[in-house]
Design an enzyme around this catalytic site. Structure first.
Site, PDB file in Angstrom:
ATOM      1  N   ASP A  38       4.984 -97.282 106.685  1.00 18.31           N
ATOM      2  CA  ASP A  38       4.478 -98.797 107.002  1.00 18.31           C
ATOM      3  C   ASP A  38       3.159 -99.096 106.768  1.00 18.31           C
ATOM      4  O   ASP A  38       1.957 -98.313 106.581  1.00 18.31           O
ATOM      5  CB  ASP A  38       4.696 -98.905 108.593  1.00 18.31           C
ATOM      6  CG  ASP A  38       6.096 -98.695 109.161  1.00 18.31           C
ATOM      7  OD1 ASP A  38       6.886 -99.232 108.243  1.00 18.31           O
ATOM      8  OD2 ASP A  38       6.279 -98.649 110.257  1.00 18.31           O
ATOM      9  N   ASP A  80       4.600-102.937 116.365  1.00 17.02           N
ATOM     10  CA  ASP A  80       3.164-102.354 116.209  1.00 17.02           C
ATOM     11  C   ASP A  80       2.219-103.551 116.528  1.00 17.02           C
ATOM     12  O   ASP A  80       2.393-104.548 116.680  1.00 17.02           O
ATOM     13  CB  ASP A  80       3.211-101.635 114.932  1.00 17.02           C
ATOM     14  CG  ASP A  80       3.611-102.672 113.703  1.00 17.02           C
ATOM     15  OD1 ASP A  80       3.144-103.915 113.988  1.00 17.02           O
ATOM     16  OD2 ASP A  80       3.882-102.450 112.570  1.00 17.02           O
TER      17      ASP A  80
END
Length: 282
Positions: A38, A80
């Site tokens: 990511d 996140d």
């Protein structure tokens, strides 16, 4: 150029962007990553260069390990800290509650990936559908968490874990699930991949150092792929070079050598050697 790079991807860029930077540094068009990381995350990103980009199937499914910080009290749409906050809570669980929830996830399970992920939904990437405002139904995937360790607690609402898991595990989803098991909410605020198969963070190279080392950072695939070695007798080297049939009884996928030269990965098919992944330098 042909081989593998254990790159330390910095936080803030995508895996695709990291690949682009490596292409420019090495002057090589054929560079690809062996399993994405990511944009927020940093750490080990395994790259294939040249013919070694053919090794995706051997490297992408390897066991992974991470250091992750879960912050309790809120949840974002991406799970996140880069996402938009969608829910908040004042219920911050105890250390024991968080640890017990994390330990309960050790083992094989079905995990729901984040909506903002690269998973395919109806032929499109889930994150693209999510960005468009569409309702996204991401199917669960089978994963395994091998071990979880609570490393420390920086603040009352923050927990830093070491997580050892199978490929395909989303740590953002682990964070979400731990929080929900405690009746709370949490978001992933930091993630470092510390290993991917045989590639360790202690041996990784930054983009800055790669710029200095260039080809010196490229690892020969035969030095890192963990499968048996098979040496074809030297007398068959000419036949091997010319694609002629060579009798062979090696059943499992093996690193194929002849005359001290690495040819690739192969095995016996119908009693004859078949190199399924050709990696020999021309």
């Amino acid at each position: 150029m042909n081989g593998l790079i254990n790159l330390y991807k910095p936080s803030g860029i995508s895996s695709a962007a990291a690949v682009g930077k490596v292409r420019r540094i090495l002057g090589e068009k054929k560079v690809g990553h062996m399993g994405t990381l990511d944009p927020m995350a940093e750490g080990v990103l395994v790259l294939g260069v040249g013919k070694s980009t053919r090794l995706f199937d051997y490297l992408a499914g390897k066991r992974k390990s991470y250091i992750a910080k879960f912050k309790f009290g809120y949840e974002t749409d991406t799970l996140d800290k880069l996402g938009t906050t969608v829910s908040k809570t004042d219920d911050i669980p105890s250390v024991d509650a968080v640890l017990n929830a994390a330990l309960s996830l050790v083992g094989k399970q079905s995990q729901i990936p984040p909506v903002f992920s690269a998973k395919h939904v109806d032929g499109q990437r889930a994150y693209k559908l999510a960005r468009s405002g569409a309702d996204v139904n991401v199917k669960p995937v089978d994963i395994e968490i091998f071990g979880v360790e609570l490393l420390f607690q920086p603040r009352m609402d923050e927990f830093v874990f070491s997580i050892d898991c199978s490929a395909g595990t989303y740590i953002r989803s682990v964070c979400r699930d731990v929080a929900h098991l405690t009746g709370s909410l949490a978001t992933l605020e930091y993630l470092q991949r510390t290993s991917s198969g045989n590639f360790k963070v202690s041996d990784s190279v930054s983009l800055e150092n790669l710029d200095l080392l260039k080809g010196g950072a490229v690892i020969a695939p035969q030095n890192i792929i963990d499968i048996p070695r098979y040496d074809v007798p030297d007398r068959f080297k000419s036949d091997l070079d010319n694609g002629k049939k060579i009798e062979c009884d090696v059943k499992e996928k093996s690193l194929i050598f002849c005359g001290g030269i690495f040819y690739g990965i192969g095995n016996s098919v119908g009693g004859a050697l078949k190199i399924t992944t050709y990696l020999k330098d021309d």
